[in-house]
Design an enzyme around this catalytic site. Structure first.
Site, short mmCIF file in Angstrom:
data_model
loop_
_atom_site.label_atom_id
_atom_site.label_comp_id
_atom_site.label_asym_id
_atom_site.label_seq_id
_atom_site.Cartn_x
_atom_site.Cartn_y
_atom_site.Cartn_z
N HIS A 226 55.63 38.98 30.11
CA HIS A 226 55.49 40.29 29.51
C HIS A 226 56.56 41.25 30.00
CE1 HIS A 226 53.67 42.29 33.10
NE2 HIS A 226 53.14 41.10 33.33
N CYS B 53 51.30 37.06 36.68
CA CYS B 53 52.08 36.90 35.44
C CYS B 53 53.57 37.14 35.72
CB CYS B 53 51.59 37.88 34.39
SG CYS B 53 49.94 37.49 33.76
#
Length: 513
Positions: A415, A434
């Site tokens: 992301h 992440c």
């Protein structure tokens, strides 16, 4: 090792011996391998053997299979070659196998049965290590998902014996990709270097540093003096690049730390990464994203060619980014963010308990189990697990303006970020698991091009401005691999990176155990 080499060199001589054999079974899928000389084995003989060995002989109706001297000799030859593959060949009793092979015709039937079991056990042990490695990462790590090459070991052995292709069976199944082969070349190079005595270096040890740069072929100096000239700086820059250090050409503390790692320690690092190279498919795909966690870099390959490189931020040690392989499924423009359990417990609850304004400041909406909105004033922190917390899309969202989804068991993804200044930091293991990508829209547009999508950058920018969530499904196969490589060889030389999750030493201990 000298004894093993001497023993196995005798085996090469035996390779020219003649043999006769016959076969029962189907050629495409061999059900059984039995020759006139095969001996029926008492099942009790298998009591202490591995499950692999027990199942093999059960499927072969308990008959011996290592009848051909060529097959036995080829296997002995292969064992010697496996040393270069980093396989622990000392795990098998090579002397017993060799002398059993040499004296085979004079053995009684019970001795031949024992020898047959030993050859089969050694074959499975060596092939499993050569193909899958000694350590099973899926059992050793909770955050490591390694899809291994699926093999029918019984069928491989039956085919190898039937077609007299024991050595070829190993050649066909041992990893054969640039990363694996490069690590092998690097190990051979380091093994041939003389003893490393140039450790414990300091800033003032310029002559010794020059010798160390020459030792690793990063520079060849016309004069080993204390001059910090361009020749010295160029050599130091090359060394720094190979170790992921900013190439300033100056003797920094980080550079000294890398210079003071001994040859022996680097060999351990290379051998650990050779083991890791066995844990993944040979084929990473035609189009794929590769994230090398210790390097904090992302690489996009299209049709097997590198087309983009991005800096990334990965999980901190206590919230490690998992190692895995998957396939991209969606791009999400203006994603919402649902707070995961770890961040909820350690970050949100303490801060929101101190001030309910936390929710408004972070554009966070609270939902109860029925999906109804809960006002911050009615939120009960002692029951925090009974709520769902969702951050609205926009520039302040923790995921930034775009997310790259792919199915996985760890609920992670790639992301954007609302804190892009963090990419300037030297240490970029900062996230909660992440992977944050620098310049993510450049990556997204390239993936959309691979997809053959009609979206252009102007259309994507328009979607972003609207601050409404838009999911763009991905139809073509673009793989994503999050890997952990602390050493490799490329066109810039032998590369090393810091072991940010402190995994190398423990794995090496398991390899030599």
């Amino acid at each position: 090792m000298k004894k093993i080499c001497l023993i196995l060199s005798i085996a090469f001589i035996l390779n020219s011996c003649n043999w006769n054999e016959s076969l029962l079974g189907d050629k495409d899928e061999i059900k059984q391998y039995r020759l006139p000389e095969s001996i029926l084995i008492n099942k009790d003989k298998l009591f202490t053997k591995s499950l692999f060995v027990k199942n093999f002989y059960k499927e072969n109706n308990y008959f011996t299979v290592w009848i051909s001297q060529k097959n036995r000799t080829d296997f002995l030859n292969q064992i010697l070659k496996l040393k270069k593959e980093g396989v622990a060949i000392e795990k098998v009793d090579i002397s017993y196998l060799l002398f059993g092979n040499m004296r085979f015709d004079s053995l009684n039937k019970y001795e031949k049965i024992d020898l047959d079991l030993a050859y089969t056990d050694a074959f499975f042990t060596m092939l499993k290590q050569a193909v899958h490695g000694k350590v099973n990462p899926n059992k050793y790590y909770s955050d490591w998902v390694a899809p291994q090459k699926q093999l029918d070991f019984n069928q491989l052995l039956l085919t190898a014996l039937n077609e007299n292709k024991v050595e070829q069976t190993f050649t066909d199944n041992i990893p054969n990709n640039n990363y694996y082969n490069g690590i092998k070349e690097a190990i051979a190079y380091y093994e041939n270097l003389p003893k490393d005595t140039l450790v414990g270096l300091h800033n003032s040890d310029v002559v010794k540093i020059k010798k160390k740069l020459d030792y690793y072929s990063d520079a060849v100096f016309s004069d080993l003096n204390t001059d910090l000239n361009e020749e010295f700086k160029d050599g130091l820059k090359k060394f720094q690049k190979r170790h992921g250090i900013y190439p300033s050409g100056n003797i920094t503390e980080e550079t000294l730390n890398a210079l003071n790692v001994s040859k022996e320690k680097r060999l351990e690092q290379l051998r650990v990464n050779l083991e890791r190279a066995r844990w993944f498919y040979n084929d990473l795909g035609e189009n794929y994203v590769l994230v090398n966690l210790p390097e904090c870099k992302l690489f996009l390959y299209e049709n097997g060619n590198l087309v983009e490189t991005h800096d990334v931020i990965i999980g901190k040690n206590e919230r490690r980014t998992p190692v895995l392989s998957s396939v991209f499924s969606n791009l999400v423009i203006n994603p919402t963010w649902t707070v995961p359990p770890t961040i909820l417990k350690n970050d949100l609850v303490p801060k929101a308990s101190a001030s309910r304004s936390y929710f408004a400041n972070h554009r966070m909406t609270i939902y109860d189990k029925k999906g109804k909105v809960v006002e911050p004033g009615n939120w009960n922190p002692s029951e925090y697990k009974s709520y769902r917390y969702v951050q609205k899309p926009g520039s302040g969202n923790a995921l930034g303006l775009i997310k790259f989804d792919f199915p996985n068991a760890h609920s992670v993804y790639l992301h954007d970020t609302n804190n892009r200044s963090a990419f300037a930091q030297k240490k970029r293991d900062l996230s909660s698991g992440c992977v944050r990508v620098k310049d993510p829209f450049e990556l997204a547009m390239r993936i959309l091009e691979i997809e053959g999508s009609t979206y252009n950058r102007e259309q994507i920018d328009t979607l972003v401005v609207r601050e409404k969530t838009k999911i763009i499904p991905l139809k073509k196969k673009v793989n994503v691999h999050q890997l952990y490589w602390t050493a490799w060889k490329d066109d810039q030389g032998i590369q090393f990176r810091n072991d940010i999750y402190s995994l190398d030493d423990n794995l090496y201990k398991k390899l030599i155990k």
